[in-house]
Scaffold this motif. Structure first.
Motif, PDB file in Angstrom:
ATOM      1  N   ILE A 167       0.835  -1.204   0.000  1.00  0.00           N
ATOM      2  CA  ILE A 167       0.000   0.000   0.000  1.00  0.00           C
ATOM      3  C   ILE A 167       0.869   1.251   0.000  1.00  0.00           C
ATOM      4  O   ILE A 167       0.596   2.229  -0.707  1.00  0.00           O
ATOM      5  N   ALA A 168       1.946   1.231   0.778  1.00  0.00           N
ATOM      6  CA  ALA A 168       2.840   2.387   0.862  1.00  0.00           C
ATOM      7  C   ALA A 168       3.553   2.639  -0.457  1.00  0.00           C
ATOM      8  O   ALA A 168       3.726   3.790  -0.874  1.00  0.00           O
ATOM      9  N   VAL A 169       3.968   1.569  -1.141  1.00  0.00           N
ATOM     10  CA  VAL A 169       4.638   1.713  -2.441  1.00  0.00           C
ATOM     11  C   VAL A 169       3.671   2.260  -3.480  1.00  0.00           C
ATOM     12  O   VAL A 169       4.021   3.146  -4.271  1.00  0.00           O
ATOM     13  N   GLU A 170       2.442   1.761  -3.487  1.00  0.00           N
ATOM     14  CA  GLU A 170       1.436   2.258  -4.427  1.00  0.00           C
ATOM     15  C   GLU A 170       1.153   3.741  -4.188  1.00  0.00           C
ATOM     16  O   GLU A 170       0.988   4.518  -5.132  1.00  0.00           O
ATOM     17  N   LYS A 171       1.121   4.135  -2.920  1.00  0.00           N
ATOM     18  CA  LYS A 171       0.877   5.540  -2.585  1.00  0.00           C
ATOM     19  C   LYS A 171       2.035   6.425  -3.014  1.00  0.00           C
ATOM     20  O   LYS A 171       1.835   7.538  -3.512  1.00  0.00           O
ATOM     21  N   GLU A 172       3.245   5.930  -2.858  1.00  0.00           N
ATOM     22  CA  GLU A 172       4.435   6.712  -3.196  1.00  0.00           C
ATOM     23  C   GLU A 172       4.637   6.838  -4.697  1.00  0.00           C
ATOM     24  O   GLU A 172       4.965   7.911  -5.210  1.00  0.00           O
ATOM     25  N   PHE A 173       4.438   5.756  -5.443  1.00  0.00           N
ATOM     26  CA  PHE A 173       4.741   5.752  -6.869  1.00  0.00           C
ATOM     27  C   PHE A 173       3.531   6.026  -7.753  1.00  0.00           C
ATOM     28  O   PHE A 173       3.695   6.382  -8.925  1.00  0.00           O
ATOM     29  N   GLY A 174       2.326   5.873  -7.218  1.00  0.00           N
ATOM     30  CA  GLY A 174       1.138   6.101  -8.025  1.00  0.00           C
ATOM     31  C   GLY A 174       1.028   5.096  -9.159  1.00  0.00           C
ATOM     32  O   GLY A 174       1.251   3.895  -8.983  1.00  0.00           O
ATOM     33  N   ILE A 206       4.059  -6.114  -7.255  1.00  0.00           N
ATOM     34  CA  ILE A 206       3.502  -5.041  -8.092  1.00  0.00           C
ATOM     35  C   ILE A 206       4.584  -4.305  -8.876  1.00  0.00           C
ATOM     36  O   ILE A 206       4.276  -3.424  -9.683  1.00  0.00           O
ATOM     37  N   CYS A 207       5.846  -4.664  -8.645  1.00  0.00           N
ATOM     38  CA  CYS A 207       6.941  -4.051  -9.408  1.00  0.00           C
ATOM     39  C   CYS A 207       7.050  -4.727 -10.772  1.00  0.00           C
ATOM     40  O   CYS A 207       6.655  -5.886 -10.942  1.00  0.00           O
ATOM     41  N   LYS A 208       7.590  -4.012 -11.734  1.00  0.00           N
ATOM     42  CA  LYS A 208       7.677  -4.545 -13.097  1.00  0.00           C
ATOM     43  C   LYS A 208       8.618  -5.742 -13.181  1.00  0.00           C
ATOM     44  O   LYS A 208       8.398  -6.672 -13.946  1.00  0.00           O
ATOM     45  N   GLU A 209       9.704  -5.695 -12.439  1.00  0.00           N
ATOM     46  CA  GLU A 209      10.620  -6.825 -12.297  1.00  0.00           C
ATOM     47  C   GLU A 209      10.963  -6.953 -10.827  1.00  0.00           C
ATOM     48  O   GLU A 209      11.160  -5.944 -10.150  1.00  0.00           O
ATOM     49  N   SER A 210      11.050  -8.182 -10.337  1.00  0.00           N
ATOM     50  CA  SER A 210      11.380  -8.383  -8.926  1.00  0.00           C
ATOM     51  C   SER A 210      12.382  -9.502  -8.776  1.00  0.00           C
ATOM     52  O   SER A 210      12.350 -10.498  -9.515  1.00  0.00           O
ATOM     53  N   TYR A 211      13.275  -9.335  -7.781  1.00  0.00           N
ATOM     54  CA  TYR A 211      14.331 -10.314  -7.546  1.00  0.00           C
ATOM     55  C   TYR A 211      14.446 -10.583  -6.040  1.00  0.00           C
ATOM     56  O   TYR A 211      14.327  -9.668  -5.226  1.00  0.00           O
ATOM     57  N   LEU A 212      14.687 -11.846  -5.727  1.00  0.00           N
ATOM     58  CA  LEU A 212      14.809 -12.260  -4.337  1.00  0.00           C
ATOM     59  C   LEU A 212      16.287 -12.304  -3.939  1.00  0.00           C
ATOM     60  O   LEU A 212      17.113 -12.857  -4.673  1.00  0.00           O
ATOM     61  N   VAL A 213      16.589 -11.713  -2.816  1.00  0.00           N
ATOM     62  CA  VAL A 213      17.961 -11.729  -2.297  1.00  0.00           C
ATOM     63  C   VAL A 213      18.073 -12.891  -1.320  1.00  0.00           C
ATOM     64  O   VAL A 213      17.484 -12.845  -0.230  1.00  0.00           O
ATOM     65  N   PRO A 214      18.798 -13.951  -1.671  1.00  0.00           N
ATOM     66  CA  PRO A 214      18.900 -15.115  -0.778  1.00  0.00           C
ATOM     67  C   PRO A 214      19.714 -14.785   0.472  1.00  0.00           C
ATOM     68  O   PRO A 214      20.661 -13.999   0.422  1.00  0.00           O
ATOM     69  N   ARG A 215      19.334 -15.376   1.580  1.00  0.00           N
ATOM     70  CA  ARG A 215      20.080 -15.154   2.815  1.00  0.00           C
ATOM     71  C   ARG A 215      21.431 -15.842   2.727  1.00  0.00           C
ATOM     72  O   ARG A 215      21.519 -17.038   2.488  1.00  0.00           O
ATOM     73  N   ASP A 216      22.468 -15.059   2.912  1.00  0.00           N
ATOM     74  CA  ASP A 216      23.831 -15.579   2.812  1.00  0.00           C
ATOM     75  C   ASP A 216      24.730 -14.732   3.704  1.00  0.00           C
ATOM     76  O   ASP A 216      25.113 -13.623   3.344  1.00  0.00           O
ATOM     77  N   HIS A 217      25.060 -15.264   4.879  1.00  0.00           N
ATOM     78  CA  HIS A 217      25.864 -14.513   5.829  1.00  0.00           C
ATOM     79  C   HIS A 217      27.322 -14.383   5.373  1.00  0.00           C
ATOM     80  O   HIS A 217      28.084 -13.629   5.976  1.00  0.00           O
ATOM     81  N   SER A 218      27.687 -15.116   4.321  1.00  0.00           N
ATOM     82  CA  SER A 218      29.041 -15.002   3.788  1.00  0.00           C
ATOM     83  C   SER A 218      29.065 -14.195   2.488  1.00  0.00           C
ATOM     84  O   SER A 218      30.077 -14.174   1.791  1.00  0.00           O
ATOM     85  N   ALA A 219      27.960 -13.550   2.150  1.00  0.00           N
ATOM     86  CA  ALA A 219      27.907 -12.745   0.924  1.00  0.00           C
ATOM     87  C   ALA A 219      28.922 -11.617   0.979  1.00  0.00           C
ATOM     88  O   ALA A 219      29.268 -11.115   2.053  1.00  0.00           O
ATOM     89  N   SER A 220      29.415 -11.227  -0.191  1.00  0.00           N
ATOM     90  CA  SER A 220      30.425 -10.176  -0.270  1.00  0.00           C
ATOM     91  C   SER A 220      29.870  -8.860   0.247  1.00  0.00           C
ATOM     92  O   SER A 220      28.737  -8.480  -0.067  1.00  0.00           O
ATOM     93  N   VAL A 221      30.688  -8.180   1.049  1.00  0.00           N
ATOM     94  CA  VAL A 221      30.302  -6.890   1.618  1.00  0.00           C
ATOM     95  C   VAL A 221      30.902  -5.772   0.765  1.00  0.00           C
ATOM     96  O   VAL A 221      32.043  -5.865   0.303  1.00  0.00           O
ATOM     97  N   LEU A 222      30.129  -4.743   0.559  1.00  0.00           N
ATOM     98  CA  LEU A 222      30.570  -3.616  -0.250  1.00  0.00           C
ATOM     99  C   LEU A 222      31.723  -2.884   0.422  1.00  0.00           C
ATOM    100  O   LEU A 222      31.706  -2.653   1.639  1.00  0.00           O
ATOM    101  N   SER A 223      32.714  -2.520  -0.367  1.00  0.00           N
ATOM    102  CA  SER A 223      33.822  -1.726   0.162  1.00  0.00           C
ATOM    103  C   SER A 223      33.298  -0.357   0.579  1.00  0.00           C
ATOM    104  O   SER A 223      32.555   0.279  -0.172  1.00  0.00           O
ATOM    105  N   PRO A 224      33.656   0.132   1.774  1.00  0.00           N
ATOM    106  CA  PRO A 224      33.120   1.413   2.263  1.00  0.00           C
ATOM    107  C   PRO A 224      33.374   2.592   1.334  1.00  0.00           C
ATOM    108  O   PRO A 224      32.585   3.532   1.298  1.00  0.00           O
ATOM    109  N   ASP A 225      34.470   2.535   0.552  1.00  0.00           N
ATOM    110  CA  ASP A 225      34.765   3.667  -0.329  1.00  0.00           C
ATOM    111  C   ASP A 225      33.832   3.756  -1.522  1.00  0.00           C
ATOM    112  O   ASP A 225      33.860   4.736  -2.274  1.00  0.00           O
TER     113      ASP A 225
END
Length: 289
Positions: A184-191, A211-230
Motif C-alpha cells: 500500500i505504501a509503495v502504491e501511494k508513493e509511486f502512483g 507489483i513491481c515490473k521486475e522483482s528479484y529475491l535476495v537469498p540469505r547468505d551470511h558469507s555474501a560479499s560486503v561492499l567496500s566502504p569507499d
C-alpha cells in the motif's frame, strides 16, 4: 482505516544473481533494507545500540532480556505486535533530538560495514531509489540518503509528543510496516508509475515486490560479499570513542551484560572518591575552630 488483506503468497521470484544490469530499466527501484541491502536480516542489535546510546545501558539491558518474550510473540502471535514491542522498549521517553543524533553519528557506521555488494549494485544502478522497510524511518533515514544514495525511506513512523519532544513508544498509522502495508505504501508513493525493480528477501516483502515490473529475491547468505566502504556515496563519520572499524552490532549486543556490570565499578569508585574528598574537606574546615 484501510485494512490489508492478510494472505500467504506462493509467488516465486528469481534470485538477484539473475538480474542483468545491462538490460533492466534503470529508472526506479523499491528495496527492503535488512537482509536485502544489508547482509544481516536480524535488526535487533541496531535497536539495542539505539537503546544504549540514546537512552542508557539499563534500557539496552532490559531490551536484551526481553528477546525471549519478543521471539515467542513473533512466532506464535504476531510479527506486527513483536515489532511494536521492540519499538516501545527502545524509544519510549527518549528525546527525539537524542534519537536523531544517534541515527546520524553512530548507526550509519555499523550499517555501512554490512552492505551487500550484489544488491547494492542493482540498487545503485537506478535513478529513483526508495527503501521500503519495517525499521523506524528516524533510525535509517540518514544512512539511506547519505550513504546509499536513496531518495526516500518508506518505513515505520514513531510517535513523538509535540510538547515534550519525546517518543511516546507508539507508532503512527498504519503501524509496523510489513506485508500488505508495504504494498500500500509503495502504491501511494509511486502512483501509476510503479517501480521498475523490486528486491526483497522474505515473505513479508512479496506483496510490494509483486507489483513491481521486475522483482528479484535476495537469498540469505551470511558469507555474501560486503561492499567496500569507499563505494558508498558518503563515508560515515564516527564520533566519540568508537573505533574506526566498528565491531559487528551483534558483538556489541553480546557484550552488553558485561558492559553493564563493569559500568557499576567506576561509578562506585568515583562516588567513594568524592565522598572521601567531602569528608576530608569537612574535617579540615572544622579542625581550625
Amino acid at each position: 482505516m484501510l485494512q490489508p488483506e492478510l494472505k500467504q503468497s506462493n509467488i516465486m521470484f528469481p534470485p538477484i544473481s539473475e538480474c542483468n544490469l545491462s538490460t533492466i530499466n534503470h529508472r526506479s527501484i523499491a528495496a527492503d533494507l535488512d537482509g536485502t541491502l544489508l547482509r544481516g536480516s536480524f535488526s535487533f542489535p541496531y535497536y539495542v545500540l539505539m537503546a544504549i546510546e540514546a537512552g542508557s545501558l539499563l534500557r539496552g539491558l532490559i531490551l536484551s532480556l526481553s528477546i525471549p518474550i519478543i521471539t515467542i510473540i513473533f512466532i506464535f502471535i504476531s510479527e506486527d505486535l513483536a515489532g511494536k514491542l521492540i519499538i516501545f522498549i527502545t524509544f519510549t521517553g527518549i528525546r527525539i533530538n537524542d534519537i536523531e543524533f544517534v541515527s546520524r553519528a553512530i548507526l550509519p557506521r555499523f550499517y555501512a560495514a554490512n552492505v551487500r555488494q550484489d544488491s547494492f549494485e542493482v540498487f545503485d544502478s537506478c535513478e529513483r531509489k526508495v527503501i521500503v522497510t519495517a525499521n523506524p524511518v528516524v533510525m535509517v533515514d540518514v544512512f539511506v540518503k547519505e550513504c546509499l544514495g536513496g531518495v526516500k525511506v518508506i518505513g515505520t513512523e514513531i510517535d513523538v509528543d509535540p510538547v515534550t519532544k519525546r517518543a511516546t513508544g507508539f507508532v503512527k498509522e498504519p503501524g509496523f510496516l510489513i506485508g500488505e502495508w508495504k504494498k500500500i505504501a509503495v502504491e501511494k508513493e509511486f502512483g501509476d508509475d510503479l517501480p521498475d525493480i523490486g528486491i526483497g528477501d522474505r515473505e513479508s516483502d512479496y506483496d510490494f515486490m509483486s507489483i513491481c515490473k521486475e522483482s528479484y529475491l535476495v537469498p540469505r547468505d551470511h558469507s555474501a560479499s560486503v561492499l567496500s566502504p569507499d563505494r558508498l556515496k558518503k563515508q560515515p563519520i564516527f564520533y566519540d570513542d568508537y573505533l574506526d572499524q566498528p565491531p559487528h552490532p551483534m558483538l556489541t549486543y553480546l557484550w552488553l551484560p558485561f558492559r553493564f556490570v563493569l559500568s557499576l565499578f567506576p561509578a562506585y569508585f568515583n562516588l567513594s572518591i568524592v565522598e572521601g574528598i567531602v569528608k576530608c574537606t569537612y574535617t579540615r574546615r572544622w579542625s581550625w575552630l
